[in-house]
Scaffold this motif. Structure first.
Motif, PDB file in Angstrom:
ATOM      1  N   MET A   1     -10.213 -19.201  -3.677  1.00 37.72           N
ATOM      2  CA  MET A   1      -9.855 -18.004  -3.824  1.00 37.72           C
ATOM      3  C   MET A   1      -8.193 -17.853  -3.325  1.00 37.72           C
ATOM      4  O   MET A   1      -8.186 -18.068  -2.260  1.00 37.72           O
ATOM      5  CB  MET A   1     -10.592 -16.836  -3.129  1.00 37.72           C
ATOM      6  N   LYS A   2      -7.374 -17.446  -4.109  1.00 35.66           N
ATOM      7  CA  LYS A   2      -6.059 -17.208  -3.705  1.00 35.66           C
ATOM      8  C   LYS A   2      -5.739 -16.100  -2.779  1.00 35.66           C
ATOM      9  O   LYS A   2      -6.244 -15.164  -2.668  1.00 35.66           O
ATOM     10  CB  LYS A   2      -5.165 -16.650  -4.945  1.00 35.66           C
ATOM     11  N   SER A   3      -4.963 -16.153  -1.932  1.00 33.42           N
ATOM     12  CA  SER A   3      -4.344 -15.312  -0.879  1.00 33.42           C
ATOM     13  C   SER A   3      -3.815 -14.088  -1.470  1.00 33.42           C
ATOM     14  O   SER A   3      -3.087 -14.141  -2.702  1.00 33.42           O
ATOM     15  CB  SER A   3      -3.425 -15.931   0.103  1.00 33.42           C
ATOM     16  N   PRO A   4      -4.115 -12.862  -0.902  1.00 33.89           N
ATOM     17  CA  PRO A   4      -3.541 -11.766  -1.421  1.00 33.89           C
ATOM     18  C   PRO A   4      -2.093 -11.338  -1.098  1.00 33.89           C
ATOM     19  O   PRO A   4      -1.727 -10.434  -1.285  1.00 33.89           O
ATOM     20  CB  PRO A   4      -4.625 -10.781  -0.946  1.00 33.89           C
ATOM     21  N   CYS A   5      -1.720 -12.483  -0.244  1.00 32.30           N
ATOM     22  CA  CYS A   5      -0.446 -11.980   0.198  1.00 32.30           C
ATOM     23  C   CYS A   5       0.708 -11.601  -0.975  1.00 32.30           C
ATOM     24  O   CYS A   5       0.808 -12.566  -1.665  1.00 32.30           O
ATOM     25  CB  CYS A   5       0.087 -13.204   0.954  1.00 32.30           C
ATOM     26  N   ILE A   6       1.373 -10.578  -0.706  1.00 33.37           N
ATOM     27  CA  ILE A   6       2.606 -10.307  -1.676  1.00 33.37           C
ATOM     28  C   ILE A   6       3.930 -10.488  -1.015  1.00 33.37           C
ATOM     29  O   ILE A   6       4.983 -10.032  -1.635  1.00 33.37           O
ATOM     30  CB  ILE A   6       2.296  -9.020  -2.258  1.00 33.37           C
ATOM     31  N   ARG A   7       4.048 -11.252   0.096  1.00 32.68           N
ATOM     32  CA  ARG A   7       5.255 -11.469   0.709  1.00 32.68           C
ATOM     33  C   ARG A   7       5.857 -10.063   1.030  1.00 32.68           C
ATOM     34  O   ARG A   7       7.116 -10.299   1.211  1.00 32.68           O
ATOM     35  CB  ARG A   7       6.230 -12.485  -0.160  1.00 32.68           C
ATOM     36  N   GLN A   8       5.257  -9.159   1.492  1.00 32.89           N
ATOM     37  CA  GLN A   8       5.677  -7.865   2.057  1.00 32.89           C
ATOM     38  C   GLN A   8       5.282  -7.612   3.360  1.00 32.89           C
ATOM     39  O   GLN A   8       4.538  -6.531   3.677  1.00 32.89           O
ATOM     40  CB  GLN A   8       5.672  -6.801   1.215  1.00 32.89           C
ATOM     41  N   CYS A   9       5.191  -8.653   4.263  1.00 34.03           N
ATOM     42  CA  CYS A   9       4.505  -8.801   5.520  1.00 34.03           C
ATOM     43  C   CYS A   9       5.393  -7.712   6.566  1.00 34.03           C
ATOM     44  O   CYS A   9       6.572  -8.049   6.716  1.00 34.03           O
ATOM     45  CB  CYS A   9       4.438 -10.291   6.084  1.00 34.03           C
ATOM     46  N   CYS A  10       4.434  -6.849   7.142  1.00 33.87           N
ATOM     47  CA  CYS A  10       5.009  -5.919   8.010  1.00 33.87           C
ATOM     48  C   CYS A  10       3.840  -5.288   8.640  1.00 33.87           C
ATOM     49  O   CYS A  10       3.032  -4.754   7.945  1.00 33.87           O
ATOM     50  CB  CYS A  10       6.039  -4.986   7.680  1.00 33.87           C
ATOM     51  N   LEU A  11       3.518  -5.398   9.952  1.00 32.69           N
ATOM     52  CA  LEU A  11       2.238  -4.946  10.665  1.00 32.69           C
ATOM     53  C   LEU A  11       2.493  -3.619  10.989  1.00 32.69           C
ATOM     54  O   LEU A  11       3.652  -3.388  11.709  1.00 32.69           O
ATOM     55  CB  LEU A  11       1.958  -5.989  11.843  1.00 32.69           C
ATOM     56  N   ASP A  12       1.613  -2.939  11.026  1.00 33.00           N
ATOM     57  CA  ASP A  12       1.840  -1.452  11.705  1.00 33.00           C
ATOM     58  C   ASP A  12       1.196  -1.275  12.732  1.00 33.00           C
ATOM     59  O   ASP A  12       0.715  -2.635  13.482  1.00 33.00           O
ATOM     60  CB  ASP A  12       0.758  -0.391  10.651  1.00 33.00           C
ATOM     61  N   GLU A  13       0.891  -0.348  13.808  1.00 39.38           N
ATOM     62  CA  GLU A  13       0.488  -0.236  14.874  1.00 39.38           C
ATOM     63  C   GLU A  13      -0.740  -0.926  15.218  1.00 39.38           C
ATOM     64  O   GLU A  13      -1.324  -1.161  16.476  1.00 39.38           O
ATOM     65  CB  GLU A  13       0.896   1.061  15.426  1.00 39.38           C
ATOM     66  N   GLN A  14      -1.825  -0.750  14.114  1.00 41.08           N
ATOM     67  CA  GLN A  14      -3.182  -1.411  14.211  1.00 41.08           C
ATOM     68  C   GLN A  14      -3.078  -2.820  13.976  1.00 41.08           C
ATOM     69  O   GLN A  14      -4.238  -3.590  13.730  1.00 41.08           O
ATOM     70  CB  GLN A  14      -3.890  -0.520  13.411  1.00 41.08           C
ATOM     71  N   ASP A  15      -2.046  -3.637  13.715  1.00 44.33           N
ATOM     72  CA  ASP A  15      -2.028  -4.841  13.190  1.00 44.33           C
ATOM     73  C   ASP A  15      -2.546  -4.976  11.792  1.00 44.33           C
ATOM     74  O   ASP A  15      -3.402  -6.152  11.428  1.00 44.33           O
ATOM     75  CB  ASP A  15      -2.565  -5.833  14.342  1.00 44.33           C
ATOM     76  N   ILE A  16      -2.367  -4.217  11.061  1.00 45.83           N
ATOM     77  CA  ILE A  16      -2.580  -4.328   9.466  1.00 45.83           C
ATOM     78  C   ILE A  16      -1.324  -4.286   8.865  1.00 45.83           C
ATOM     79  O   ILE A  16      -0.395  -3.665   8.921  1.00 45.83           O
ATOM     80  CB  ILE A  16      -3.521  -2.852   9.115  1.00 45.83           C
ATOM     81  N   CYS A  17      -1.483  -5.513   7.813  1.00 42.76           N
ATOM     82  CA  CYS A  17      -0.223  -5.620   7.178  1.00 42.76           C
ATOM     83  C   CYS A  17      -0.055  -4.623   5.978  1.00 42.76           C
ATOM     84  O   CYS A  17      -0.760  -4.207   5.010  1.00 42.76           O
ATOM     85  CB  CYS A  17      -0.418  -7.020   6.314  1.00 42.76           C
TER      86      CYS A  17
END
Length: 61
Positions: A1-17
């Motif tokens: 299964m391919k990673s769902p990463c869309i290369r817009q990585c930025c974590l919020d205060e709960q460490d959610i991308c």
């Protein structure tokens, strides 16, 4: 299964991308977990994304 990463990585205060809606731990574990576990991560990420979108919409009303 391919990673769902869309290369817009930025974590919020709960460490959610903000790009893919996975938690930091889910991102780190992606290559170590089974396909079944990846599917569960995708479900949780989709729910997070929907909740975030709803919260944004509610904030504008």
């Amino acid at each position: 299964m391919k990673s769902p990463c869309i290369r817009q990585c930025c974590l919020d205060e709960q460490d959610i991308c903000l790009g893919c809606s996975r938690s930091l731990q889910e991102i780190l574990d992606w290559t170590k977990v089974t396909e079944k576990e990846r599917a569960a991560v995708l479900v949780r990420a989709q729910l997070r994304k929907e909740q975030r979108n709803q919260a944004i919409k509610s904030g504008f009303k």
